[in-house]
Design a protein around this motif. Structure first.
Motif, PDB file in Angstrom:
ATOM      1  N   SER A  48      -4.249 -13.472  -3.005  1.00 10.69           N
ATOM      2  CA  SER A  48      -5.199 -14.232  -2.362  1.00 10.69           C
ATOM      3  C   SER A  48      -6.147 -13.498  -2.773  1.00 10.69           C
ATOM      4  CB  SER A  48      -4.707 -14.068  -0.808  1.00 10.69           C
ATOM      5  OG  SER A  48      -5.921 -12.480  -0.163  1.00 10.69           O
ATOM      6  N   PRO A  49      -6.805 -14.339  -3.033  1.00 15.54           N
ATOM      7  CA  PRO A  49      -8.971 -14.441  -3.916  1.00 15.54           C
ATOM      8  C   PRO A  49      -9.206 -13.476  -2.691  1.00 15.54           C
ATOM      9  CG  PRO A  49      -7.684 -16.550  -3.708  1.00 15.54           C
ATOM     10  CD  PRO A  49      -6.611 -16.278  -3.038  1.00 15.54           C
ATOM     11  N   GLU A  50      -8.660 -13.506  -1.536  1.00 15.29           N
ATOM     12  CA  GLU A  50      -9.456 -12.757  -0.396  1.00 15.29           C
ATOM     13  C   GLU A  50      -9.304 -11.227  -0.515  1.00 15.29           C
ATOM     14  OE1 GLU A  50     -10.142 -12.146   4.185  1.00 15.29           O
ATOM     15  OE2 GLU A  50      -8.399 -13.219   3.762  1.00 15.29           O
ATOM     16  N   ARG A  51      -8.156 -10.844  -1.448  1.00 15.86           N
ATOM     17  CA  ARG A  51      -7.748 -10.082  -1.523  1.00 15.86           C
ATOM     18  C   ARG A  51      -8.351  -9.200  -2.533  1.00 15.86           C
ATOM     19  NH1 ARG A  51      -1.805  -6.818  -3.952  1.00 15.86           N
ATOM     20  NH2 ARG A  51      -2.937  -4.368  -3.065  1.00 15.86           N
ATOM     21  N   ARG A  52      -8.524  -9.485  -3.384  1.00 16.15           N
ATOM     22  CA  ARG A  52      -9.416  -9.133  -5.231  1.00 16.15           C
ATOM     23  C   ARG A  52     -10.229  -8.862  -4.714  1.00 16.15           C
ATOM     24  NH1 ARG A  52      -8.532 -10.197  -9.938  1.00 16.15           N
ATOM     25  NH2 ARG A  52     -10.569  -9.759 -11.419  1.00 16.15           N
ATOM     26  N   ALA A  53     -11.240  -9.622  -2.864  1.00 16.54           N
ATOM     27  CA  ALA A  53     -12.923  -9.279  -2.927  1.00 16.54           C
ATOM     28  C   ALA A  53     -12.734  -7.969  -2.368  1.00 16.54           C
ATOM     29  CB  ALA A  53     -13.315  -9.923  -2.373  1.00 16.54           C
ATOM     30  N   TRP A  54     -11.741  -7.567  -1.750  1.00 18.44           N
ATOM     31  CA  TRP A  54     -11.843  -6.234  -0.702  1.00 18.44           C
ATOM     32  C   TRP A  54     -11.155  -5.427  -2.093  1.00 18.44           C
ATOM     33  CZ3 TRP A  54      -7.253  -4.207   0.604  1.00 18.44           C
ATOM     34  CH2 TRP A  54      -5.998  -4.766   1.169  1.00 18.44           C
ATOM     35  N   GLN A  55     -10.321  -5.300  -2.861  1.00 18.62           N
ATOM     36  CA  GLN A  55      -9.140  -4.256  -3.041  1.00 18.62           C
ATOM     37  C   GLN A  55      -9.567  -3.728  -4.831  1.00 18.62           C
ATOM     38  OE1 GLN A  55      -5.232  -3.196  -2.998  1.00 18.62           O
ATOM     39  NE2 GLN A  55      -6.368  -2.180  -3.153  1.00 18.62           N
ATOM     40  N   LYS A  56     -10.665  -4.901  -4.869  1.00 17.33           N
ATOM     41  CA  LYS A  56     -11.307  -4.161  -6.320  1.00 17.33           C
ATOM     42  C   LYS A  56     -10.143  -3.353  -7.070  1.00 17.33           C
ATOM     43  CE  LYS A  56     -15.885  -3.202  -4.423  1.00 17.33           C
ATOM     44  NZ  LYS A  56     -16.880  -2.757  -4.311  1.00 17.33           N
ATOM     45  N   PRO A  57      -9.054  -4.909  -7.499  1.00 19.27           N
ATOM     46  CA  PRO A  57      -8.602  -4.019  -8.660  1.00 19.27           C
ATOM     47  C   PRO A  57      -8.471  -3.476 -10.169  1.00 19.27           C
ATOM     48  CG  PRO A  57      -8.632  -6.769  -8.274  1.00 19.27           C
ATOM     49  CD  PRO A  57      -9.146  -6.391  -7.307  1.00 19.27           C
ATOM     50  N   GLU A  58     -10.425  -4.067 -10.659  1.00 21.11           N
ATOM     51  CA  GLU A  58     -10.546  -2.829 -11.892  1.00 21.11           C
ATOM     52  C   GLU A  58     -10.889  -1.896 -12.021  1.00 21.11           C
ATOM     53  OE1 GLU A  58     -11.288  -6.687 -10.455  1.00 21.11           O
ATOM     54  OE2 GLU A  58     -10.650  -8.175 -11.982  1.00 21.11           O
ATOM     55  N   ALA A  59     -11.332  -1.709 -10.188  1.00 26.37           N
ATOM     56  CA  ALA A  59     -11.523  -0.357  -9.884  1.00 26.37           C
ATOM     57  C   ALA A  59     -10.284   0.486 -10.191  1.00 26.37           C
ATOM     58  CB  ALA A  59     -12.677  -0.398  -9.233  1.00 26.37           C
ATOM     59  N   VAL A  60      -9.175  -0.121  -9.271  1.00 27.54           N
ATOM     60  CA  VAL A  60      -7.958   1.008  -9.231  1.00 27.54           C
ATOM     61  C   VAL A  60      -7.740   1.156 -11.047  1.00 27.54           C
ATOM     62  CG1 VAL A  60      -5.380   0.830  -8.463  1.00 27.54           C
ATOM     63  CG2 VAL A  60      -7.872   0.167  -7.195  1.00 27.54           C
ATOM     64  N   ILE A  61      -7.574   0.487 -11.889  1.00 30.42           N
ATOM     65  CA  ILE A  61      -6.604   0.621 -12.837  1.00 30.42           C
ATOM     66  C   ILE A  61      -7.797   1.125 -14.144  1.00 30.42           C
ATOM     67  CG2 ILE A  61      -6.508  -0.812 -15.312  1.00 30.42           C
ATOM     68  CD1 ILE A  61      -3.969  -0.985 -13.357  1.00 30.42           C
ATOM     69  N   SER A  62      -8.823   1.448 -13.352  1.00 27.87           N
ATOM     70  CA  SER A  62     -10.038   2.238 -13.868  1.00 27.87           C
ATOM     71  C   SER A  62      -9.548   4.060 -13.470  1.00 27.87           C
ATOM     72  CB  SER A  62     -11.159   1.785 -13.747  1.00 27.87           C
ATOM     73  OG  SER A  62     -12.524   3.342 -14.074  1.00 27.87           O
ATOM     74  N   PHE A  63      -9.412   4.146 -11.989  1.00 28.20           N
ATOM     75  CA  PHE A  63      -8.971   4.879 -11.641  1.00 28.20           C
ATOM     76  C   PHE A  63      -7.384   5.622 -12.209  1.00 28.20           C
ATOM     77  CE2 PHE A  63      -7.369   8.134  -8.257  1.00 28.20           C
ATOM     78  CZ  PHE A  63      -9.056   8.267  -8.124  1.00 28.20           C
ATOM     79  N   LEU A  64      -6.822   4.315 -12.174  1.00 30.15           N
ATOM     80  CA  LEU A  64      -5.341   5.042 -12.864  1.00 30.15           C
ATOM     81  C   LEU A  64      -5.639   5.868 -14.372  1.00 30.15           C
ATOM     82  CD1 LEU A  64      -2.930   2.235 -12.919  1.00 30.15           C
ATOM     83  CD2 LEU A  64      -3.552   3.966 -11.632  1.00 30.15           C
ATOM     84  N   GLY A  65      -6.996   5.870 -15.523  1.00 29.48           N
ATOM     85  CA  GLY A  65      -6.844   6.439 -16.746  1.00 29.48           C
ATOM     86  C   GLY A  65      -6.449   5.569 -18.147  1.00 29.48           C
ATOM     87  N   LYS A  66      -6.217   6.340 -18.624  1.00 31.35           N
ATOM     88  CA  LYS A  66      -6.127   5.376 -20.082  1.00 31.35           C
ATOM     89  C   LYS A  66      -4.852   4.951 -20.115  1.00 31.35           C
ATOM     90  CE  LYS A  66      -5.475   6.635 -24.997  1.00 31.35           C
ATOM     91  NZ  LYS A  66      -5.853   6.730 -25.905  1.00 31.35           N
TER      92      LYS A  66
END
Length: 223
Positions: A48-66
């Motif tokens: 859902s678009p609602e999940r994207r708003a609070w999940q912040k997937p780009e931030a999670v992927i960034s935290f994973l590292g290279k």
């Protein structure tokens, strides 16, 4: 019995770990809680678009590292929400593991439609980590850790499946009564997660408790 399983589910038998007195994890209850939702409803919720708003997937992927050139596993991959993003971020191979065959079939179709041949599905078992010896550079899980029982023993197996300097990333829900996530009694603090992973042979790399509104992000590596 409903034919639904968790997006991020790994069920194990009796836990040998004694949890903090202030917050005792109820064995199997997190899994039972999620079993109440039908597969189709879970797909809609996770995408859902609602999940994207609070999940912040780009931030999670960034935290994973290279991720470029790495082999990674998305444990409890569900609809492939993060497996797809990891592949697009440059991972050489993404193993999307889940106990639910419906989700694996969903991911197989999705990866074909999005032309991401580097995504491979794998059926996860309840009893043990779905890894072979020194198979991946990184294993990550989003909203899964609190479902796992016998976690110290489980992550000792995970350590064997990681390559040299391999890492594990846990993204899970903060304590408290929040708009998203399971009931507070089923949640685990990042401090407890770190204690358990330390016992399994890992050491802390980084901990972020502020970027995501309802979740923390914890990264550890093999000692």
């Amino acid at each position: 019995m409903k034919s639904t399983f968790l997006l991020f589910l790994l069920v194990f038998c009796n836990s040998a770990y004694s949890f903090a007195q202030e917050h005792k994890h109820h064995q199997g209850e997190a899994n039972q809680y999620m079993h109440q939702t039908e597969f189709e409803a879970l797909v809609q919720r996770f995408e859902s678009p609602e999940r994207r708003a609070w999940q912040k997937p780009e931030a999670v992927i960034s935290f994973l590292g290279k991720l470029k050139g790495k082999t990674v596993m998305d444990l409890g991959a569900g609809t492939g929400y993060f497996a797809v993003l990891a592949a697009k971020a440059g991972a050489k191979t993404v193993i999307a593991a889940d106990v639910n065959q419906q989700f694996l079939d969903y991911i197989a179709v999705r990866s074909q439609q999005e032309q991401l041949p580097q995504i491979h599905t794998r059926k996860a078992a309840y009893e043990r980590a779905p890894l072979t010896q020194a198979e991946v550079d990184l294993l990550f899980m989003v909203n899964v850790y609190h479902h796992i029982e016998r976690r110290t023993a489980y992550f000792e197996e995970v350590a064997k499946g990681l390559r040299k300097a391999g890492e594990v990333v846990v993204v899970d829900f903060k304590r408290g009564d929040l708009p998203h996530g399971p009931p507070d009694r089923l949640k685990l603090s990042p401090q407890q997660v770190l204690e358990e992973l330390t016992l399994a042979g890992f050491e802390l790399v980084s901990l972020d408790e502020t970027t995501l509104p309802y979740q923390y992000m914890l990264k550890v590596r093999k000692k």
